[in-house]
Write an enzyme that holds these catalytic residues in place. Sequence first.
Site, PDB file in Angstrom:
ATOM      1  N   ASP A 128       0.789  -1.245   0.000  1.00 46.12           N
ATOM      2  CA  ASP A 128       0.000   0.000   0.000  1.00 46.12           C
ATOM      3  C   ASP A 128       0.819   1.292   0.000  1.00 46.12           C
ATOM      4  OD1 ASP A 128      -1.933  -1.931   0.234  1.00 46.12           O
ATOM      5  OD2 ASP A 128      -2.753  -1.224   2.124  1.00 46.12           O
ATOM      6  N   HIS A 135     -10.800   7.042   1.195  1.00 49.31           N
ATOM      7  CA  HIS A 135      -9.402   6.971   0.749  1.00 49.31           C
ATOM      8  C   HIS A 135      -9.256   5.909  -0.325  1.00 49.31           C
ATOM      9  CE1 HIS A 135      -9.782   3.838   3.841  1.00 49.31           C
ATOM     10  NE2 HIS A 135      -8.827   3.198   3.188  1.00 49.31           N
ATOM     11  N   HIS A 140     -10.671   0.905  -3.374  1.00 47.00           N
ATOM     12  CA  HIS A 140     -12.036   0.921  -2.866  1.00 47.00           C
ATOM     13  C   HIS A 140     -13.044   1.421  -3.893  1.00 47.00           C
ATOM     14  CE1 HIS A 140     -10.716  -0.248   1.044  1.00 47.00           C
ATOM     15  NE2 HIS A 140      -9.985   0.837   1.231  1.00 47.00           N
ATOM     16  N   CYS A 156      -1.906  -2.453   7.655  1.00 47.32           N
ATOM     17  CA  CYS A 156      -1.839  -3.390   6.529  1.00 47.32           C
ATOM     18  C   CYS A 156      -0.531  -4.176   6.467  1.00 47.32           C
ATOM     19  CB  CYS A 156      -2.115  -2.649   5.228  1.00 47.32           C
ATOM     20  SG  CYS A 156      -3.809  -1.987   5.202  1.00 47.32           S
ATOM     21  N   LYS A 195      -7.086  -4.685  -3.354  1.00 50.12           N
ATOM     22  CA  LYS A 195      -7.864  -5.197  -2.228  1.00 50.12           C
ATOM     23  C   LYS A 195      -8.854  -4.144  -1.753  1.00 50.12           C
ATOM     24  CE  LYS A 195      -4.143  -4.078   1.065  1.00 50.12           C
ATOM     25  NZ  LYS A 195      -4.804  -3.151   1.969  1.00 50.12           N
ATOM     26  N   HIS A 254     -16.436   0.310   5.765  1.00 44.42           N
ATOM     27  CA  HIS A 254     -15.048   0.750   5.930  1.00 44.42           C
ATOM     28  C   HIS A 254     -14.938   2.280   5.906  1.00 44.42           C
ATOM     29  CE1 HIS A 254     -10.759  -0.020   5.925  1.00 44.42           C
ATOM     30  NE2 HIS A 254     -10.582   0.659   4.807  1.00 44.42           N
ATOM     31  N   ASP A 268      -4.926  -0.563  -1.778  1.00 44.82           N
ATOM     32  CA  ASP A 268      -6.348  -0.407  -1.511  1.00 44.82           C
ATOM     33  C   ASP A 268      -6.972   0.098  -2.799  1.00 44.82           C
ATOM     34  OD1 ASP A 268      -6.230  -1.172   1.142  1.00 44.82           O
ATOM     35  OD2 ASP A 268      -6.885   0.750   1.948  1.00 44.82           O
TER      36      ASP A 268
END
Length: 193
Positions: free
Chosen positions: A9, A78, A53, A145, A103, A62, A51
Amino acid sequence: MGKALFIIDVQNDFTEGGALGVDGGAAVAAAITEHLRAHADEYAIILASRDWHDRDNDNGGHFATDAEPDFVNTWPVHCVAGTNGAEYHPALDTSRVGYHIRKGQGVPAYSIFEGRTEAGSTVHNLLDEHGIDTVDVVGIATDYCVRASALDALNHGQRVRVLTGLVAGVAPGSSEAALAELAHAGAELVDKP
């Protein structure tokens, strides 16, 4: 057997100026690039997670949308897929990365093992396919993470090294606690190889 590198990340939203920026994030991005220049050939595979999203929902609770984030289970928006915040930090050279793992698509996700490549491969399958028995872990954030990814690697039977000079965390106390937890679980903590 072989060795893999997990780059966790290293994204704009997790570095200084980002939605959830951590101190030292940009420096870690640059240091990982230097590590890759010196050591990339030592790894059978190199994986980098992001990430990624969803834009149109709260990603399984989340994102804090109805109340202030608690910074434990809920977070400010984010790393929305396709935005600059979700991109790798510009100081991170990804040219040696063989697998890009996304992810958190619609759900909370912390560990690289919760993601997949665009082609649908899981991290567990990639490690098996390449005969990996050792994983080095670097990236952001030590206390979230990085911690989750290293613990999952241990739980998947990997020998794990966390390169402590190549991680940055949200807070000193929680980062130190995460590293202590990882060491207790069997990870080796090394500054740099």
